[in-house]
Design an enzyme around this catalytic site. Sequence first.
Site, PDB file in Angstrom:
ATOM      1  N   ASN A 100      16.723  48.540 -48.999  1.00  0.00           N
ATOM      2  CA  ASN A 100      17.919  48.866 -48.209  1.00  0.00           C
ATOM      3  C   ASN A 100      18.225  50.354 -48.267  1.00  0.00           C
ATOM      4  O   ASN A 100      18.021  51.006 -49.287  1.00  0.00           O
ATOM      5  CB  ASN A 100      19.117  48.070 -48.714  1.00  0.00           C
ATOM      6  N   HIS A 122      12.737  52.834 -49.355  1.00  0.00           N
ATOM      7  CA  HIS A 122      12.741  53.187 -47.926  1.00  0.00           C
ATOM      8  C   HIS A 122      13.770  54.260 -47.594  1.00  0.00           C
ATOM      9  O   HIS A 122      14.174  54.390 -46.440  1.00  0.00           O
ATOM     10  CB  HIS A 122      12.982  51.936 -47.072  1.00  0.00           C
ATOM     11  N   CYS A 182      20.406  72.882 -42.282  1.00  0.00           N
ATOM     12  CA  CYS A 182      20.112  72.394 -43.637  1.00  0.00           C
ATOM     13  C   CYS A 182      20.912  73.239 -44.619  1.00  0.00           C
ATOM     14  O   CYS A 182      20.888  74.472 -44.532  1.00  0.00           O
ATOM     15  CB  CYS A 182      18.612  72.525 -43.889  1.00  0.00           C
ATOM     16  N   GLY A 232      16.753  38.176 -50.632  1.00  0.00           N
ATOM     17  CA  GLY A 232      17.159  38.529 -49.264  1.00  0.00           C
ATOM     18  C   GLY A 232      16.179  39.401 -48.518  1.00  0.00           C
ATOM     19  O   GLY A 232      16.588  40.320 -47.814  1.00  0.00           O
ATOM     20  N   THR A 233      14.894  39.105 -48.666  1.00  0.00           N
ATOM     21  CA  THR A 233      13.921  39.866 -47.886  1.00  0.00           C
ATOM     22  C   THR A 233      12.947  38.909 -47.220  1.00  0.00           C
ATOM     23  O   THR A 233      12.589  37.882 -47.787  1.00  0.00           O
ATOM     24  CB  THR A 233      13.207  40.941 -48.753  1.00  0.00           C
ATOM     25  N   ASN A 246      16.826  33.415 -51.404  1.00  0.00           N
ATOM     26  CA  ASN A 246      16.869  33.793 -49.982  1.00  0.00           C
ATOM     27  C   ASN A 246      17.580  32.708 -49.175  1.00  0.00           C
ATOM     28  O   ASN A 246      17.687  31.566 -49.616  1.00  0.00           O
ATOM     29  CB  ASN A 246      15.433  33.969 -49.461  1.00  0.00           C
ATOM     30  N   GLU A 293      16.503  31.617 -46.262  1.00  0.00           N
ATOM     31  CA  GLU A 293      15.419  30.745 -45.805  1.00  0.00           C
ATOM     32  C   GLU A 293      14.126  31.242 -46.441  1.00  0.00           C
ATOM     33  O   GLU A 293      14.072  32.377 -46.918  1.00  0.00           O
ATOM     34  CB  GLU A 293      15.310  30.770 -44.286  1.00  0.00           C
ATOM     35  N   ALA A 340      23.114  34.849 -50.648  1.00  0.00           N
ATOM     36  CA  ALA A 340      22.980  35.702 -51.827  1.00  0.00           C
ATOM     37  C   ALA A 340      24.271  35.757 -52.643  1.00  0.00           C
ATOM     38  O   ALA A 340      24.230  35.814 -53.874  1.00  0.00           O
ATOM     39  CB  ALA A 340      22.568  37.115 -51.396  1.00  0.00           C
TER      40      ALA A 340
END
Length: 235
Positions: free
Chosen positions: A95, A112, A139, A178-179, A204, A206, A222
């Site tokens: 996440n 990520h 920047c 949850g992935t 999860n 599903e 969850a």
Amino acid sequence: MRDMGQIRNIVILTGAGISAESGIDTFRSEGGLWEQHRVEDVATPEGFARDPDLVLRFYDMRRAAIQTKQPNPAHYALARLDNEWPGELLIVTQNVDDLHERAGAKRVLHMHGEHLTAWCPSCDIRSPWRAPLMDRPPCPVCQARTLRPDVVWFGEMPYRMGEIYAALRTCDLFVSIGTSGAVYPAAGFVQNAVELGAETLELNLERSQGSSMFHETRLGPASELVPQWTQEMLR
Ligand code: NAD
């Protein structure tokens, strides 16, 4: 499952499902669209090169949105486990929200990237960032107007893979929460863990694509499953 008393080192992989009950959309909604956009358009370097304004606007909206969301009981339960677990523990999250940290978790690795940092490809420095990027702000380090979301897009290399594989090599328990098991390399972690002799547990809504590889799967939201499981671990 192995006797919980034998578990010392834990790796926990979390995905969009753990933040769903905080009101943050998961990735693959019905129809394969992500918030009305094709994944190729908003989550690839090619999409960014084609239409940078679209991509920057998309992430500006998501960056603003997550700042209005709150952690849910699943984030708080993992934070408590992190704070109280005496052995090694690493929360590897796919996440880009900051809900694990806001719940109080410390041992968190964002493979990520993160919505609340911006990456400058000119000087390769990541800076804390809460404002929009659409207007091409400079920047804070090198002043180049090349800041982009610090989010790993499809086709880019996830962050800190060496640390993740090192943790997987020494873990006794790998838990996936949850992935969907559709995005590699994260989807392959369960296989690594099994091959190295760890116990594996899936929590999860599903079954994920790699569900059959887990020693145990528990299905449900969850916000219910995670506090139940952390309670068992801390008993
Ligand atoms: P995904 O959207 O592919 O899968 C979500 C999974 O969560 C599904 O298996 C679904 O069954 C499950 N789920 C949905 N609601 C749940 C609930 N209440 N409780 C438990 N499980 C629930 O997400 P993914 O596997 O994380 O992979 C996709 C990519 O999406 C990641 O790379 C991530 O960077 C990105 N993403 C992140 C966020 C975020 O930061 N919150 C949100 C959307 C997408």
